[in-house]
Design a protein around this motif. Structure first.
Motif, PDB file in Angstrom:
ATOM      1  N   PHE A 197       0.935  -1.374   0.446  1.00 45.18           N
ATOM      2  CA  PHE A 197       0.240  -0.003  -0.102  1.00 45.18           C
ATOM      3  C   PHE A 197       0.894   1.107   0.047  1.00 45.18           C
ATOM      4  O   PHE A 197       2.107   1.425   1.309  1.00 45.18           O
ATOM      5  CB  PHE A 197      -0.813   0.061   1.077  1.00 45.18           C
ATOM      6  CG  PHE A 197      -2.122  -0.769   1.184  1.00 45.18           C
ATOM      7  CD1 PHE A 197      -3.639  -0.789   0.741  1.00 45.18           C
ATOM      8  CD2 PHE A 197      -1.726  -1.922   1.624  1.00 45.18           C
ATOM      9  CE1 PHE A 197      -4.741  -1.806   0.706  1.00 45.18           C
ATOM     10  CE2 PHE A 197      -2.733  -3.177   2.208  1.00 45.18           C
ATOM     11  CZ  PHE A 197      -3.723  -2.898   0.743  1.00 45.18           C
ATOM     12  N   VAL A 198       0.729   1.918  -0.978  1.00 45.26           N
ATOM     13  CA  VAL A 198       1.515   3.450  -1.208  1.00 45.26           C
ATOM     14  C   VAL A 198      -0.130   4.557  -0.961  1.00 45.26           C
ATOM     15  O   VAL A 198      -0.836   4.178  -2.091  1.00 45.26           O
ATOM     16  CB  VAL A 198       2.440   3.354  -1.918  1.00 45.26           C
ATOM     17  CG1 VAL A 198       3.346   4.212  -1.693  1.00 45.26           C
ATOM     18  CG2 VAL A 198       3.749   2.028  -1.697  1.00 45.26           C
ATOM     19  N   ALA A 199       0.319   5.172  -0.501  1.00 45.89           N
ATOM     20  CA  ALA A 199      -0.614   6.758  -1.212  1.00 45.89           C
ATOM     21  C   ALA A 199      -2.175   6.206  -0.960  1.00 45.89           C
ATOM     22  O   ALA A 199      -2.645   6.918  -1.596  1.00 45.89           O
ATOM     23  CB  ALA A 199      -0.304   7.649  -1.777  1.00 45.89           C
ATOM     24  N   GLY A 200      -2.852   5.100  -0.414  1.00 45.77           N
ATOM     25  CA  GLY A 200      -3.642   4.490   0.233  1.00 45.77           C
ATOM     26  C   GLY A 200      -3.998   3.683  -1.328  1.00 45.77           C
ATOM     27  O   GLY A 200      -4.752   3.415  -0.866  1.00 45.77           O
ATOM     28  N   GLN A 201      -2.946   3.291  -1.784  1.00 49.15           N
ATOM     29  CA  GLN A 201      -3.350   2.151  -3.210  1.00 49.15           C
ATOM     30  C   GLN A 201      -2.731   1.139  -3.330  1.00 49.15           C
ATOM     31  O   GLN A 201      -1.611   0.966  -2.428  1.00 49.15           O
ATOM     32  CB  GLN A 201      -2.409   2.487  -4.769  1.00 49.15           C
ATOM     33  CG  GLN A 201      -3.363   4.485  -5.229  1.00 49.15           C
ATOM     34  CD  GLN A 201      -2.821   4.459  -6.463  1.00 49.15           C
ATOM     35  OE1 GLN A 201      -1.338   4.473  -6.521  1.00 49.15           O
ATOM     36  NE2 GLN A 201      -3.433   4.862  -7.659  1.00 49.15           N
ATOM     37  N   MET A 202      -3.031   0.269  -3.220  1.00 55.06           N
ATOM     38  CA  MET A 202      -2.935  -1.309  -3.237  1.00 55.06           C
ATOM     39  C   MET A 202      -2.296  -1.746  -4.760  1.00 55.06           C
ATOM     40  O   MET A 202      -2.648  -1.664  -5.723  1.00 55.06           O
ATOM     41  CB  MET A 202      -4.261  -1.816  -2.312  1.00 55.06           C
ATOM     42  CG  MET A 202      -3.716  -3.771  -2.353  1.00 55.06           C
ATOM     43  SD  MET A 202      -4.923  -4.849  -1.796  1.00 55.06           S
ATOM     44  CE  MET A 202      -5.806  -5.234  -3.369  1.00 55.06           C
ATOM     45  N   HIS A 203      -0.263  -2.226  -4.274  1.00 50.96           N
ATOM     46  CA  HIS A 203      -0.642  -2.963  -5.563  1.00 50.96           C
ATOM     47  C   HIS A 203       0.011  -3.876  -4.744  1.00 50.96           C
ATOM     48  O   HIS A 203       0.438  -4.545  -4.429  1.00 50.96           O
ATOM     49  CB  HIS A 203       0.855  -1.971  -5.441  1.00 50.96           C
ATOM     50  CG  HIS A 203       0.542  -0.912  -5.999  1.00 50.96           C
ATOM     51  ND1 HIS A 203       0.224   0.135  -7.113  1.00 50.96           N
ATOM     52  CD2 HIS A 203       0.804   0.569  -5.281  1.00 50.96           C
ATOM     53  CE1 HIS A 203       0.666   1.066  -7.261  1.00 50.96           C
ATOM     54  NE2 HIS A 203       0.823   1.855  -5.956  1.00 50.96           N
ATOM     55  N   PHE A 204      -0.662  -5.304  -5.831  1.00 52.38           N
ATOM     56  CA  PHE A 204      -0.620  -7.457  -5.442  1.00 52.38           C
ATOM     57  C   PHE A 204       0.552  -6.984  -6.227  1.00 52.38           C
ATOM     58  O   PHE A 204       0.519  -7.445  -7.821  1.00 52.38           O
ATOM     59  CB  PHE A 204      -1.932  -7.733  -6.019  1.00 52.38           C
ATOM     60  CG  PHE A 204      -1.745  -9.193  -5.773  1.00 52.38           C
ATOM     61  CD1 PHE A 204      -1.144  -9.617  -4.679  1.00 52.38           C
ATOM     62  CD2 PHE A 204      -1.140  -9.509  -6.783  1.00 52.38           C
ATOM     63  CE1 PHE A 204      -1.178 -11.265  -4.213  1.00 52.38           C
ATOM     64  CE2 PHE A 204      -0.985 -10.855  -6.939  1.00 52.38           C
ATOM     65  CZ  PHE A 204      -1.074 -11.801  -5.629  1.00 52.38           C
ATOM     66  N   GLY A 205       1.819  -8.351  -6.058  1.00 48.68           N
ATOM     67  CA  GLY A 205       2.472  -8.432  -6.412  1.00 48.68           C
ATOM     68  C   GLY A 205       3.715  -8.333  -6.401  1.00 48.68           C
ATOM     69  O   GLY A 205       3.655  -7.247  -6.864  1.00 48.68           O
ATOM     70  N   GLN A 206       4.727  -9.048  -6.516  1.00 49.39           N
ATOM     71  CA  GLN A 206       6.549  -8.489  -7.057  1.00 49.39           C
ATOM     72  C   GLN A 206       6.265  -7.632  -8.142  1.00 49.39           C
ATOM     73  O   GLN A 206       7.289  -7.409  -8.499  1.00 49.39           O
ATOM     74  CB  GLN A 206       6.986  -9.541  -6.713  1.00 49.39           C
ATOM     75  CG  GLN A 206       7.347 -11.145  -7.981  1.00 49.39           C
ATOM     76  CD  GLN A 206       8.057 -10.705  -8.847  1.00 49.39           C
ATOM     77  OE1 GLN A 206       9.042  -9.546  -8.911  1.00 49.39           O
ATOM     78  NE2 GLN A 206       8.051 -10.976  -9.763  1.00 49.39           N
ATOM     79  N   ASP A 207       5.555  -8.347  -9.563  1.00 52.18           N
ATOM     80  CA  ASP A 207       5.987  -8.032 -10.910  1.00 52.18           C
ATOM     81  C   ASP A 207       4.671  -6.277 -10.439  1.00 52.18           C
ATOM     82  O   ASP A 207       5.018  -5.729 -12.087  1.00 52.18           O
ATOM     83  CB  ASP A 207       4.916  -8.430 -11.471  1.00 52.18           C
ATOM     84  CG  ASP A 207       3.370  -9.347 -11.009  1.00 52.18           C
ATOM     85  OD1 ASP A 207       3.125  -8.849 -10.472  1.00 52.18           O
ATOM     86  OD2 ASP A 207       3.036  -8.974 -12.443  1.00 52.18           O
ATOM     87  N   ARG A 208       5.032  -5.823  -9.494  1.00 54.71           N
ATOM     88  CA  ARG A 208       3.516  -4.110  -9.265  1.00 54.71           C
ATOM     89  C   ARG A 208       4.826  -3.144  -8.453  1.00 54.71           C
ATOM     90  O   ARG A 208       4.413  -2.233  -7.597  1.00 54.71           O
ATOM     91  CB  ARG A 208       2.370  -4.749  -8.878  1.00 54.71           C
ATOM     92  CG  ARG A 208       1.376  -4.914  -9.652  1.00 54.71           C
ATOM     93  CD  ARG A 208       1.664  -4.673 -10.858  1.00 54.71           C
ATOM     94  NE  ARG A 208       0.172  -5.373 -11.758  1.00 54.71           N
ATOM     95  CZ  ARG A 208      -0.073  -6.201 -12.252  1.00 54.71           C
ATOM     96  NH1 ARG A 208       1.417  -7.146 -12.245  1.00 54.71           N
ATOM     97  NH2 ARG A 208      -0.698  -6.872 -12.517  1.00 54.71           N
ATOM     98  N   ILE A 209       6.320  -4.267  -8.509  1.00 57.73           N
ATOM     99  CA  ILE A 209       6.944  -2.811  -7.731  1.00 57.73           C
ATOM    100  C   ILE A 209       7.833  -1.790  -8.056  1.00 57.73           C
ATOM    101  O   ILE A 209       7.750  -0.558  -7.454  1.00 57.73           O
ATOM    102  CB  ILE A 209       8.263  -3.787  -7.267  1.00 57.73           C
ATOM    103  CG1 ILE A 209       8.307  -4.793  -6.501  1.00 57.73           C
ATOM    104  CG2 ILE A 209       9.357  -2.865  -6.785  1.00 57.73           C
ATOM    105  CD1 ILE A 209       7.454  -4.654  -5.334  1.00 57.73           C
ATOM    106  N   ASP A 210       7.308  -1.845  -9.618  1.00 59.42           N
ATOM    107  CA  ASP A 210       7.601  -0.609 -10.231  1.00 59.42           C
ATOM    108  C   ASP A 210       6.210   0.021 -10.291  1.00 59.42           C
ATOM    109  O   ASP A 210       6.851   1.333 -10.001  1.00 59.42           O
ATOM    110  CB  ASP A 210       7.652  -0.654 -11.981  1.00 59.42           C
ATOM    111  CG  ASP A 210       9.116  -1.498 -11.921  1.00 59.42           C
ATOM    112  OD1 ASP A 210      10.049  -1.558 -11.384  1.00 59.42           O
ATOM    113  OD2 ASP A 210       9.250  -2.211 -13.773  1.00 59.42           O
TER     114      ASP A 210
END
Length: 194
Positions: A174-187
């Motif tokens: 979670f960054v600034a209220g947004q969810m990012h799932f998976g290691q492929d979303r690290i960018d």
């Protein structure tokens, strides 16, 4: 000022292992604070009806190839653990107990290495204790910590809070209220953090 990165993870996930190492670079490049949050992936799956991706054979084969590509690109050693999937409850209780402790990162590195570099049977208490001891940690103290009712409740609370936020697997950031799932979303995580 960079945004904080919350990293929800379970050491039983090879993609969480890759994300853990990739996030170190993100933190170095952006200066973003990293807040790791141990959760129990089995508890998330039970609550959400989720399953490990390898349950679908074709998806599992593709995912293994994809993880190998990421690992090779980023210089991360990845050895698929033949015991996978592994019951991680003791390991995750240890990390929940260390959540606000200076030893957290070092113990996390040790547990991930045992799982995804050395491919050890980390659900076996003797193997877990030996892995911790070999890395210079007090295995007896950490295993005692994992047995604490307070620590058990913290892991449950972390997992329930993750589910309430919409988490369905690991790793999730979670960054600034947004969810990012998976290691492929690290960018995407890095862009949001910066």
């Amino acid at each position: 000022m960079p945004n904080t990165i919350e990293f929800l993870f379970d050491v039983g996930s090879p993609t969480a292992y890759l994300a853990w190492h990739r996030l170190k670079g993100v933190v170095a490049r952006t200066g973003a604070p990293l807040v790791p949050v141990p959760i129990l992936l089995g508890g998330v799956f039970k609550a959400t009806g989720g399953m490990p991706p390898g349950v679908v054979a074709a998806k599992g084969r593709w995912m293994n190839e994809d993880m190998a590509r990421f690992a090779a690109r980023d210089g991360i050693t990845l050895v698929m653990n033949p015991q996978f999937p592994v019951n991680t409850i003791t390991m995750m209780r240890i990390l929940a107990g260390l959540q606000d402790d200076a030893r957290f990162a070092a113990v996390t590195d040790t547990l991930f290495a045992g799982m995804w570099q050395q491919a050890r049977a980390m659900a076996d208490p003797a193997v877990l204790a030996a892995t911790l001891t070999e890395a210079g940690h007090d295995a007896d103290a950490l295993l005692a910590l994992a047995g604490s009712d307070t620590v058990k409740q913290r892991l449950i609370a972390n997992t329930q809070a993750a589910i309430a936020r919409g988490v369905f697997g690991a790793p999730t950031c979670f960054v600034a209220g947004q969810m990012h799932f998976g290691q492929d979303r690290i960018d995407w995580v890095e862009a949001a953090a910066a």
